[in-house]
Scaffold this active site. Structure first.
Site, PDB file in Angstrom:
ATOM      1  N   SER A  16     -18.802   0.126  31.414  1.00 22.50           N
ATOM      2  CA  SER A  16     -18.841   0.446  29.961  1.00 22.50           C
ATOM      3  C   SER A  16     -18.072   1.697  29.647  1.00 22.50           C
ATOM      4  O   SER A  16     -17.644   2.395  30.422  1.00 22.50           O
ATOM      5  CB  SER A  16     -20.367   0.522  29.238  1.00 22.50           C
ATOM      6  OG  SER A  16     -21.027   1.849  30.099  1.00 22.50           O
ATOM      7  N   SER A 137     -16.119  17.671  31.159  1.00 22.66           N
ATOM      8  CA  SER A 137     -16.800  17.844  29.609  1.00 22.66           C
ATOM      9  C   SER A 137     -16.456  19.141  29.202  1.00 22.66           C
ATOM     10  O   SER A 137     -16.282  20.191  29.591  1.00 22.66           O
ATOM     11  CB  SER A 137     -18.180  17.477  29.735  1.00 22.66           C
ATOM     12  OG  SER A 137     -18.813  17.670  28.369  1.00 22.66           O
ATOM     13  N   TYR A 150     -26.364  19.817  32.658  1.00 21.92           N
ATOM     14  CA  TYR A 150     -25.128  19.204  32.449  1.00 21.92           C
ATOM     15  C   TYR A 150     -23.996  20.044  32.549  1.00 21.92           C
ATOM     16  O   TYR A 150     -22.772  19.943  33.073  1.00 21.92           O
ATOM     17  CB  TYR A 150     -25.468  18.429  31.253  1.00 21.92           C
ATOM     18  CG  TYR A 150     -24.190  17.587  31.081  1.00 21.92           C
ATOM     19  CD1 TYR A 150     -23.770  16.486  31.742  1.00 21.92           C
ATOM     20  CD2 TYR A 150     -23.328  17.867  30.102  1.00 21.92           C
ATOM     21  CE1 TYR A 150     -22.665  15.532  31.255  1.00 21.92           C
ATOM     22  CE2 TYR A 150     -21.997  17.029  29.656  1.00 21.92           C
ATOM     23  CZ  TYR A 150     -21.965  15.834  30.347  1.00 21.92           C
ATOM     24  OH  TYR A 150     -20.809  15.234  30.189  1.00 21.92           O
TER      25      TYR A 150
END
Length: 249
Positions: A16, A137, A150
Site C-alpha cells: 500500500s 522522514s 519515531y
C-alpha cells in the site's frame, strides 16, 4: 529503453501507500518487482493492481525468518537484486513520560532492526552497481511533539545510509534516503481514531506545508524511481526530501 529494463527490485512495505505506488512505477519502467507486507489480503490486492511482473511474499521485516523467505524467493527465481527499496515502517505517537517498552520495541523493531536486517539479508544477492533506497522522514530532522521514538528511528535510518554508502563504495552500490513529509497514505489514517480525526490531520499537515497540500504516494515513487535508475548515478549517501517544503523553509 525503460529506466529499469531487466532490473530485479525488492520493495518492503509494498502492499500500500508509497511502496505500492513505487512498485507500479518500477514495473512500468521494465523491472520485475518483489513486494512484501504483513497482510496477505493487502498483498493480493496490490498484485492485482500492479498487474504483472510482480511476486508478493508475506512477512514482517522484524522477523528474520520472514526476511529469509523473501530473499529465498528472490534467489530461487532471479538469483540477484539490482534495486532494494527498504520502505517498511510504522509510526505511533507517544510523548516522553508515556512511552512504554512495547511502543519502543515495536517502533525500533520495524524501523531500525527490520531495515538493517533487510539490507543484510539482501546483500549476498546485491549486484555491483546496485541501488539501495531507504525510507526516512522529515521527523528525522525536526522536533515534533509525541514523535520522539519515531524520529529517533528515522535518524538512525539516515545514519545507516551514510555508513553503508561508505562501506559499499568499492562495489558501486549506491545507498540513498527518501524523506517524505506528509503523504496521503493509510499511515495517516492509522494515526487517528476516527475518519474525522484523520481528515483533521490531513488538513493540519496541508496548512503547515508551504505548497499548501499534502503529497501523493506517486510523487514519492517518482523520487524512488530516480534513485533506483542511472539518472542518479553520481549520488550516494544522500537524502532527498519529498515534503512540499515543510522541513525546508
Amino acid at each position: 529503453m525503460s529506466l529499469l529494463d531487466t532490473k530485479v527490485a525488492v520493495i518492503t512495505g509494498g502492499s500500500s501507500g508509497i511502496g505500492l505506488a513505487t512498485a507500479k512505477r518500477f514495473v512500468a519502467q521494465g523491472a520485475y518487482v518483489y513486494i512484501s507486507g504483513r497482510r496477505q489480503s493487502e498483498l493480493d490486492k496490490a498484485v492485482a493492481e500492479i498487474g504483472g511482473n510482480v511476486t508478493a511474499v508475506q512477512g514482517d521485516v522484524a522477523s528474520l525468518s520472514d526476511l529469509d523467505r523473501l530473499f529465498g524467493a528472490v534467489k530461487a527465481r532471479h538469483g540477484r537484486v539490482d534495486v532494494l527499496f527498504a520502505n517498511a515502517g510504522l509510526v505511533e505517537h507517544q510523548k516522553l513520560g508515556e512511552i512504554t517498552e512495547t511502543h519502543f520495541d515495536k517502533t525500533f523493531n520495524a524501523n531500525v532492526r527490520g531495515l538493517l536486517f533487510t539490507m543484510q539479508k539482501a546483500l549476498p544477492l546485491m549486484q555491483d552497481g546496485g541501488a539501495v533506497i531507504l525510507t526516512g522522514s522529515i521527523a528525522g530532522i525536526k522536533g515534533l511533539p509525541a514523535h520522539g521514538t519515531y524520529s529517533a528511528s528515522k535518524a538512525a535510518v539516515r545514519s545507516f545510509a551514510r555508513t553503508w554508502a561508505a562501506e559499499f563504495k568499492d562495489k558501486g552500490i549506491r545507498v540513498n534516503v527518501i524523506s517524505p513529509g506528509a503523504i496521503d497514505t493509510p499511515i495517516i489514517d492509522g494515526q487517528a481514531d476516527t475518519q474525522e480525526g484523520a481528515d483533521q490531520l490531513r488538513a493540519n499537515f496541508a496548512a503547515a506545508t508551504p505548497l499548501g497540500r499534502i503529497g501523493k504516494a506517486e510523487e514519492v515513487a517518482d523520487a524512488a524511481l530516480f534513485l533506483a535508475s542511472s539518472q542518479s548515478s553520481f549520488m550516494t549517501g544522500a537524502e532527498i526530501f519529498v515534503d512540499g517544503g515543510i522541513a525546508q523553509v
